[in-house]
Design an enzyme around this catalytic site. Structure first.
Site, PDB file in Angstrom:
ATOM      1  N   ASP A   1      65.330 -16.487 179.947  1.00  0.00           N
ATOM      2  CA  ASP A   1      65.491 -17.592 178.922  1.00  0.00           C
ATOM      3  C   ASP A   1      66.681 -18.417 179.181  1.00  0.00           C
ATOM      4  OD1 ASP A   1      66.704 -14.756 179.050  1.00  0.00           O
ATOM      5  OD2 ASP A   1      67.350 -15.565 176.873  1.00  0.00           O
TER       6      ASP A   1
ATOM      7  N   TYR B   1      74.082  -7.650 171.582  1.00  0.00           N
ATOM      8  CA  TYR B   1      75.513  -7.967 172.099  1.00  0.00           C
ATOM      9  C   TYR B   1      76.597  -7.725 171.063  1.00  0.00           C
ATOM     10  CZ  TYR B   1      73.485 -10.204 176.518  1.00  0.00           C
ATOM     11  OH  TYR B   1      72.638 -10.716 177.412  1.00  0.00           O
TER      12      TYR B   1
ATOM     13  N   LYS C   1      68.788  -3.787 174.551  1.00  0.00           N
ATOM     14  CA  LYS C   1      69.500  -4.327 175.779  1.00  0.00           C
ATOM     15  C   LYS C   1      70.953  -4.475 175.249  1.00  0.00           C
ATOM     16  CE  LYS C   1      70.260  -8.262 176.918  1.00  0.00           C
ATOM     17  NZ  LYS C   1      70.257  -9.788 177.231  1.00  0.00           N
TER      18      LYS C   1
END
Ligand SMILES: CC(=O)[C@@H](O)[C@H](O)C[C@H](N)C(=O)O
Ligand SMILES: O=CC(=O)COP(=O)(O)O
Length: 266
Positions: free
Chosen positions: A26, A145, A175
């Site tokens: 991406d 994140y 993730k």
């Protein structure tokens, strides 16, 4: 109707035996047409031959993905920002679950910067995406994140908070960044019941890449969503083979590098 069966069937298309080797690409929105993404067709062919379970792109690239993915899984990412725009942390929606299904995706993915000023909006969008995806039996990969003013992006407590948030709003796989060692990362993995995969970050040496993957698996994680370390490699098939040896065959670092023909680094 129970959509859990759809979610588990589709999760099997993007993993092998519960282990994940996803290669995200991406970055064409974030960074532009960097090395490995210009001829994305050949990169996708190489990494799926090398053992990747799934590739990930934005929806517009789908026609370039399908003919080259050698039967592997496909995830569509649905938000983005650029490094040349006003604020990289301000990821905006680029697609919907319906868009992803229309272009043949097996799962959707969404990036949230936990700790940034955009966190409240991104959290609502992620929660809504999870609800909508569940309507269709589509799994959600949350790229959670820890990013924002004063945040240490590798702090295990912040990473643990980010992955837990992803579970709380209904994601299926999360993730996050690697904290740097297996002991600290095991605290991140323990923070959630979701499968945890790591981002690779900017590219290091082959040994650094494989050691990071080994540490991740030793911490009890489920695999990687590793982009630049793989797609910017001079031989993407070989580095994928090395990473796959650790994730899918539980190889040690030396065995993984040797099996991929990467034992002696230039
Ligand atoms: C380019 C980066 O710093 C990555 O870590 C991105 O934040 C992750 C994401 N895939 C993106 O490209 O936005
Ligand atoms: O979408 C991006 C990722 O999942 C991680 O990319 P990286 O290049 O390995 O940081």
């Amino acid at each position: 109707m129970n959509t859990d069966v759809g979610i588990s069937a589709r999760l099997e298309r993007i993993s092998t035996g519960g282990r994940y080797l996803i290669v995200p690409m991406d970055h064409g929105i974030t960074l532009g047409p960097v090395k490995g993404l210009v001829d994305i067709e050949s990169t996708i062919d190489s990494i799926t031959r090398g053992g990747a379970d799934a590739v990930l792109t934005h929806k517009g690239t789908a026609p370039r993905v399908h003919p080259n993915k050698n039967g592997k899984g496909y995830i569509v990412h649905v938000n983005g920002s650029t490094v040349i725009g006003p604020d990289e942390e301000d990821k905006r929606l680029t697609g919907t679950v319906e868009d992803a299904l229309r272009v043949g995706a097996d799962a959707v993915s969404f990036h949230i910067n936990v700790g940034s000023e955009y966190e409240p909006d991104q959290m609502t969008q992620l929660a809504n995406l999870c609800s909508r995806a569940a309507d269709f039996g589509v799994p959600v990969l949350a790229m959670a994140y820890a990013r924002g003013p004063g945040i240490d992006e590798k702090d295990p407590e912040s990473l643990a908070h980010a992955v837990r948030l992803a579970e709380e709003v209904g994601a299926d796989v999360v993730k996050t960044a690697y904290s740097g060692d297996a002991e600290s990362f095991s605290r991140v993995v323990e923070a959630t019941r979701l499968p945890v995969v790591i981002a690779g970050g900017s590219r290091g040496t082959d040994r650094e890449t494989v050691e990071m993957v080994r540490g991740t698996m030793d911490a009890g994680a489920a695999g990687v969503s590793m982009g630049r370390s793989i797609f910017q490699h001079d031989d993407p098939e070989a580095i994928t083979r090395a990473v796959s040896a650790v994730i899918h065959d539980d190889a040690d670092v030396e065995t993984a590098l040797e099996r991929a023909g990467l034992g002696i680094e230039a």
